[in-house]
Design a protein around this motif. Structure first.
Motif, PDB file in Angstrom:
ATOM      1  N   TYR A 140      44.378  44.694  50.924  1.00  0.00           N
ATOM      2  CA  TYR A 140      44.639  46.132  50.996  1.00  0.00           C
ATOM      3  C   TYR A 140      44.921  46.682  49.589  1.00  0.00           C
ATOM      4  CZ  TYR A 140      47.186  50.475  51.936  1.00  0.00           C
ATOM      5  OH  TYR A 140      47.612  51.788  51.932  1.00  0.00           O
ATOM      6  N   CYS A 141      45.816  46.011  48.855  1.00  0.00           N
ATOM      7  CA  CYS A 141      46.157  46.469  47.507  1.00  0.00           C
ATOM      8  C   CYS A 141      44.933  46.433  46.594  1.00  0.00           C
ATOM      9  CB  CYS A 141      47.280  45.609  46.924  1.00  0.00           C
ATOM     10  SG  CYS A 141      48.879  45.835  47.729  1.00  0.00           S
ATOM     11  N   HIS A 142      44.095  45.423  46.749  1.00  0.00           N
ATOM     12  CA  HIS A 142      42.876  45.346  45.943  1.00  0.00           C
ATOM     13  C   HIS A 142      41.971  46.544  46.210  1.00  0.00           C
ATOM     14  CE1 HIS A 142      38.615  44.053  45.346  1.00  0.00           C
ATOM     15  NE2 HIS A 142      39.100  43.753  44.165  1.00  0.00           N
ATOM     16  N   ARG A 143      41.826  46.916  47.486  1.00  0.00           N
ATOM     17  CA  ARG A 143      40.992  48.089  47.818  1.00  0.00           C
ATOM     18  C   ARG A 143      41.558  49.345  47.148  1.00  0.00           C
ATOM     19  NH1 ARG A 143      40.881  45.365  52.913  1.00  0.00           N
ATOM     20  NH2 ARG A 143      42.549  46.641  53.791  1.00  0.00           N
ATOM     21  N   LYS A 144      42.859  49.485  47.153  1.00  0.00           N
ATOM     22  CA  LYS A 144      43.480  50.674  46.576  1.00  0.00           C
ATOM     23  C   LYS A 144      43.395  50.676  45.051  1.00  0.00           C
ATOM     24  CE  LYS A 144      44.524  52.238  50.588  1.00  0.00           C
ATOM     25  NZ  LYS A 144      43.781  53.385  51.135  1.00  0.00           N
ATOM     26  N   LEU A 145      43.534  49.509  44.425  1.00  0.00           N
ATOM     27  CA  LEU A 145      43.426  49.452  42.966  1.00  0.00           C
ATOM     28  C   LEU A 145      42.005  49.734  42.507  1.00  0.00           C
ATOM     29  CD1 LEU A 145      45.705  46.472  41.875  1.00  0.00           C
ATOM     30  CD2 LEU A 145      46.275  48.858  42.320  1.00  0.00           C
ATOM     31  N   THR A 146      41.040  49.279  43.289  1.00  0.00           N
ATOM     32  CA  THR A 146      39.647  49.604  42.982  1.00  0.00           C
ATOM     33  C   THR A 146      39.441  51.112  43.015  1.00  0.00           C
ATOM     34  OG1 THR A 146      38.935  47.500  43.937  1.00  0.00           O
ATOM     35  CG2 THR A 146      37.247  49.189  43.650  1.00  0.00           C
ATOM     36  N   LEU A 147      40.067  51.770  43.989  1.00  0.00           N
ATOM     37  CA  LEU A 147      40.024  53.232  44.060  1.00  0.00           C
ATOM     38  C   LEU A 147      40.667  53.855  42.821  1.00  0.00           C
ATOM     39  CD1 LEU A 147      39.632  55.925  45.684  1.00  0.00           C
ATOM     40  CD2 LEU A 147      41.918  55.519  46.605  1.00  0.00           C
ATOM     41  N   ARG A 208      42.922  34.009  46.511  1.00  0.00           N
ATOM     42  CA  ARG A 208      42.446  35.349  46.859  1.00  0.00           C
ATOM     43  C   ARG A 208      42.674  36.323  45.702  1.00  0.00           C
ATOM     44  NH1 ARG A 208      38.919  36.385  50.902  1.00  0.00           N
ATOM     45  NH2 ARG A 208      39.012  38.569  51.518  1.00  0.00           N
ATOM     46  N   MET A 209      43.842  36.222  45.081  1.00  0.00           N
ATOM     47  CA  MET A 209      44.205  37.131  44.002  1.00  0.00           C
ATOM     48  C   MET A 209      43.431  36.839  42.718  1.00  0.00           C
ATOM     49  SD  MET A 209      48.320  37.100  44.672  1.00  0.00           S
ATOM     50  CE  MET A 209      48.782  38.367  43.502  1.00  0.00           C
ATOM     51  N   LEU A 210      43.264  35.542  42.411  1.00  0.00           N
ATOM     52  CA  LEU A 210      42.731  35.167  41.112  1.00  0.00           C
ATOM     53  C   LEU A 210      41.226  34.915  41.112  1.00  0.00           C
ATOM     54  CD1 LEU A 210      45.614  32.734  40.133  1.00  0.00           C
ATOM     55  CD2 LEU A 210      45.264  35.059  39.280  1.00  0.00           C
ATOM     56  N   SER A 211      40.712  34.327  42.190  1.00  0.00           N
ATOM     57  CA  SER A 211      39.291  33.996  42.234  1.00  0.00           C
ATOM     58  C   SER A 211      38.466  35.046  42.968  1.00  0.00           C
ATOM     59  CB  SER A 211      39.097  32.626  42.899  1.00  0.00           C
ATOM     60  OG  SER A 211      39.789  31.620  42.182  1.00  0.00           O
ATOM     61  N   THR A 212      38.865  35.351  44.217  1.00  0.00           N
ATOM     62  CA  THR A 212      38.096  36.310  45.015  1.00  0.00           C
ATOM     63  C   THR A 212      38.116  37.706  44.397  1.00  0.00           C
ATOM     64  OG1 THR A 212      38.694  35.066  47.003  1.00  0.00           O
ATOM     65  CG2 THR A 212      37.776  37.276  47.319  1.00  0.00           C
ATOM     66  N   HIS A 213      39.299  38.173  44.039  1.00  0.00           N
ATOM     67  CA  HIS A 213      39.435  39.549  43.549  1.00  0.00           C
ATOM     68  C   HIS A 213      39.566  39.652  42.029  1.00  0.00           C
ATOM     69  CE1 HIS A 213      39.582  40.846  47.611  1.00  0.00           C
ATOM     70  NE2 HIS A 213      40.803  40.452  47.867  1.00  0.00           N
ATOM     71  N   ASN A 214      39.841  38.538  41.346  1.00  0.00           N
ATOM     72  CA  ASN A 214      40.019  38.550  39.891  1.00  0.00           C
ATOM     73  C   ASN A 214      40.943  39.698  39.472  1.00  0.00           C
ATOM     74  OD1 ASN A 214      39.840  38.003  37.184  1.00  0.00           O
ATOM     75  ND2 ASN A 214      37.599  38.086  37.074  1.00  0.00           N
ATOM     76  N   LEU A 215      42.142  39.693  40.032  1.00  0.00           N
ATOM     77  CA  LEU A 215      43.073  40.793  39.793  1.00  0.00           C
ATOM     78  C   LEU A 215      43.460  40.975  38.326  1.00  0.00           C
ATOM     79  CD1 LEU A 215      45.424  40.641  42.919  1.00  0.00           C
ATOM     80  CD2 LEU A 215      43.621  42.285  42.412  1.00  0.00           C
ATOM     81  N   PRO A 216      43.580  39.905  37.527  1.00  0.00           N
ATOM     82  CA  PRO A 216      43.903  40.165  36.115  1.00  0.00           C
ATOM     83  C   PRO A 216      42.896  41.094  35.429  1.00  0.00           C
ATOM     84  CG  PRO A 216      44.308  37.865  36.614  1.00  0.00           C
ATOM     85  CD  PRO A 216      43.638  38.458  37.832  1.00  0.00           C
TER      86      PRO A 216
END
Length: 398
Positions: A140-147, A208-216
């Motif tokens: 959910y947070c990833h979708r919002k940060l992409t926005l 999920r945070m580091l590989s799937t979404h590459n949040l950094p």
């Protein structure tokens, strides 16, 4: 709960115990509206508790009664309603609402929940109590940060643009747009609090945070775009406390709260041993992360001294070879709330919209009066809560 209360003793416990998940077709119903009211009360009490430093019983009750997963599911359910049902509803031939408040309540529900989560997720035990739904919350947070990245500094309309929206539905759509921006900013804070728990997160969540979404890398983009800052008539403005505020020249070097959240999240994801062991520093990741060096000024380091460690990490990163993408086969747990809700409601979006048009968004005069009274009550709680917060802040300043 102490001297500053919105809820009577025992009332908060009853409200938390009663929290439950609703089906998409039930959103806006009488039972759903009652829970929305209850969430608003819990929201204001939680903010008041945190501000007054008098213990945080709302957070403790949510953990004790295992209601954080319920809040996450409700959060994602209303997000899905906004994406899948609301557009269909607006296209229905019979959709000509005389009063948009019932729809506003549903749209506002997501903001209420993410606001409550932002307040309570400061505590690590809340993150732990999310259990498997932490994966759903990360998505959910990833979708919002992409926005947020897509906003590119244009998070809200100027005053001239706001005056162009005259019809009730146009005003509602503009309110929804601004609310979506605020929700994304709240999600950024929630994500930062999740990264505070990086040492206790499951391997699936870290992956999920580091590989799937590459949040950094996504966080680097946020710093570059800084969507919570803009130039309006030559003056720097930052979005804080629900509206755009002009920053006086003497304060422009001061680190904003949102920039601080990004830096702390980056620090947690790049320097914690657990995350470093899982994050693959590919050539792309290396290139993105090295952009941070330009932002690490002496002024920033004075305000966040711990970032000196990040500066050292980046200096080392510049000297080492990039890693090849990892191809490890790992069995990982997957987020399931969004997929389950979509599976349960696939092909039913129009049926849900028609049902809600007939039974929820076409209220009688009596129901409209009840909703108007409910709106006044919500505003009263907000006004009273803000007054109590200011009083608490004044006491702490003495």
């Amino acid at each position: 709960m102490g001297d500053l209360e919105l809820l009577l003793p025992g009332e908060a416990d009853l409200l938390v115990r009663g929290l439950r998940s609703f089906q998409l077709r039930e959103m806006g119903s009488e039972g759903w509206n009652q829970q929305h009211e209850n969430l608003e009360k819990l929201n204001m009490q939680a903010i008041l508790d945190a501000t007054a430093s008098q213990g945080e019983p709302i957070q403790e009750l949510l953990v004790t009664h295992g209601k954080i997963p319920t809040l996450v599911e409700e959060l994602i359910a209303v997000e899905m309603w906004k994406q899948k049902v609301f557009p269909v509803l607006c296209r229905l031939e019979d959709f000509k609402p005389q009063n948009t408040f019932p729809i506003y309540m549903v749209i506002h529900h997501e903001a209420s929940i993410i606001n409550l989560l932002e307040t309570v997720f400061f505590h690590k035990e809340v993150c732990e109590s999310a259990e498997d739904t932490i994966l759903d919350l990360v998505d959910y947070c990833h979708r919002k940060l992409t926005l947020l990245v897509a906003q590119s500094g244009h998070g809200g309309p100027s005053e001239e643009e706001e005056s162009q929206y005259s019809t009730p539905m146009q005003e509602l759509q503009k309110q929804a747009e601004l609310m979506e921006f605020e929700i994304a900013l709240k999600a950024l804070s929630v994500l930062r609090y999740i990264t505070d728990c990086v040492d206790s997160l499951s391997l699936s969540t870290l992956s999920r945070m580091l590989s799937t979404h590459n949040l950094p890398c996504l966080l680097v983009e946020l710093l570059e775009h800084s969507p919570w800052s803009r130039r309006e008539r030559g003056k720097l403005q930052q979005f804080e406390s629900g509206h755009w505020q002009t920053v006086v020249p003497s304060e422009q070097q001061k680190l904003s709260k949102l920039d601080g959240q990004v830096w702390i999240a980056l620090y947690n994801l790049l320097l914690s041993p657990e995350a470093r062991a899982r994050y693959c520093l590919t050539s792309f990741a290396k290139g993105q992360l090295l952009k941070l060096r330009a932002f690490l000024t002496d002024t920033l380091l004075d305000q966040l001294p711990n970032l000196a460690d990040l500066q050292g990490f980046l200096a080392h990163l510049a000297l080492v070879e990039a890693q090849s993408p990892k191809k490890d086969l790992v069995l990982e747990q997957m987020p399931e709330i969004w997929e389950r809700l979509e599976r349960e409601n696939r092909g039913k979006w129009q049926a849900i919209a028609k049902h809600q048009l007939r039974h929820v968004f076409s209220p009688s005069e009596q129901e409209l009066r009840l909703q108007a009274r409910r709106e006044c009550q919500v505003k009263h709680w907000e006004k009273h809560g803000k007054a109590c917060v200011l009083a608490a802040q004044g006491d702490r300043a003495k």
